[in-house]
Design a protein around this motif. Sequence first.
Motif, short mmCIF file in Angstrom:
data_model
loop_
_atom_site.label_atom_id
_atom_site.label_comp_id
_atom_site.label_asym_id
_atom_site.label_seq_id
_atom_site.Cartn_x
_atom_site.Cartn_y
_atom_site.Cartn_z
N LYS A 116 38.83 40.57 44.05
CA LYS A 116 39.97 41.12 43.29
C LYS A 116 40.88 41.93 44.22
O LYS A 116 42.11 41.88 44.09
CB LYS A 116 39.47 41.97 42.12
CG LYS A 116 38.75 41.14 41.07
CD LYS A 116 38.61 41.83 39.74
CE LYS A 116 37.85 41.02 38.70
NZ LYS A 116 37.86 39.57 38.82
N GLU A 128 42.86 39.40 46.26
CA GLU A 128 43.97 38.86 45.45
C GLU A 128 45.13 39.86 45.40
O GLU A 128 46.30 39.47 45.49
CB GLU A 128 43.48 38.55 44.04
CG GLU A 128 42.54 37.36 43.97
CD GLU A 128 41.98 37.10 42.59
OE1 GLU A 128 41.72 35.93 42.27
OE2 GLU A 128 41.79 38.06 41.80
N GLU A 167 48.85 39.21 46.65
CA GLU A 167 50.00 39.33 45.74
C GLU A 167 51.00 40.38 46.20
O GLU A 167 52.16 40.33 45.82
CB GLU A 167 49.50 39.62 44.32
CG GLU A 167 48.83 38.39 43.69
CD GLU A 167 48.22 38.65 42.32
OE1 GLU A 167 47.84 39.81 42.04
OE2 GLU A 167 48.13 37.69 41.53
N ASN A 188 35.44 33.44 38.88
CA ASN A 188 35.96 34.75 38.45
C ASN A 188 37.30 35.09 39.10
O ASN A 188 37.73 36.24 39.06
CB ASN A 188 34.94 35.83 38.80
CG ASN A 188 33.68 35.71 37.98
OD1 ASN A 188 33.61 36.19 36.87
ND2 ASN A 188 32.67 35.03 38.52
N LYS A 236 41.51 34.59 40.01
CA LYS A 236 42.86 34.11 39.62
C LYS A 236 43.35 33.15 40.69
O LYS A 236 44.01 32.17 40.42
CB LYS A 236 43.84 35.29 39.56
CG LYS A 236 43.74 36.20 38.35
CD LYS A 236 44.91 37.17 38.32
CE LYS A 236 44.89 38.14 39.49
NZ LYS A 236 45.99 39.11 39.48
N ILE A 237 43.02 33.50 41.94
CA ILE A 237 43.46 32.71 43.10
C ILE A 237 42.19 32.30 43.85
O ILE A 237 41.40 33.16 44.23
CB ILE A 237 44.35 33.57 44.03
CG1 ILE A 237 45.57 34.10 43.28
CG2 ILE A 237 44.77 32.79 45.26
CD1 ILE A 237 46.19 35.33 43.91
#
Length: 273
Positions: free
Chosen positions: A132, A135, A139, A162, A164-165
């Motif tokens: 996380k 990510e 971002e 788990n 997003k990317i």
Amino acid sequence: MSSLHETFVLENGVAIPKIGLGTWQVPNGETTYHAVSFALKNGYRHIDTAYAYHNEESVGKAVRDSGIDRRDIFVTSKLPAEIKSYDKALKTFDETMENLGLEQLDLYLIHAPWPWSEKGADYTKENIEVWKAMEEIYESGRCRAIGVSNFSVSDLKAVMENAKIKPMVNQIRYFIGHTQEDVTAFCQDNGILVEAYSPLATGKILENTEIQKIADKYGKTLPQVCIRYCLQKGVLPLPKSTHEAFILQNADVDFEISSEDMQYLDQLKETEK
């Protein structure tokens, strides 16, 4: 076109030069600075370092001093294997950027799925938390691509379920006779680029007479065959050297190993002597 100027394209569209200069075990200071400067001066555009190598400072200085447009050099670094929390991951990335003296990193990897002192231990929950942070770093725009290193298929699946990317790269120990076929196939089936660290088995492969026969056939050195083999497997090699002659040789791989000879190399085992 020289292999140094060819690229793989990551899942997010970022181009990554097909051969990188590895800097593991190269001491900070003049040795790293000279090796990276020499490589850049002679066409390399991809440099691989890590926080744990303690040489980010010299890598960054060589990149900055090269006179080459920063956008034309691909720099990778790695989050230490021991860092397994969201907050510490963000803090350590800041330290890496300070060490490098660069505004943007091209690729940032989780160095291993477990601390080195606990190899094989289950850190699934922590890796999901660290991902996380990865990510978030991606971002923020401070890093153009993110990935992992030394991750098995199960490690990758746990993060991907788990995420997003998804990871864009998995850097693994890969060389003739040690191609980690399960994880390589999984990565290639899922759009994850495999990078080969120690494509020369940290030098242990250099006395291998079977590979030497192939090298002699093509009028190439044994390391050149090892590096070319990776490229023909769709894997990105990261040969390490501090010697000018070897840095040049390792990039001089614009030849083709026949499918028959590739099959011969595929079946070699126990290449580390």
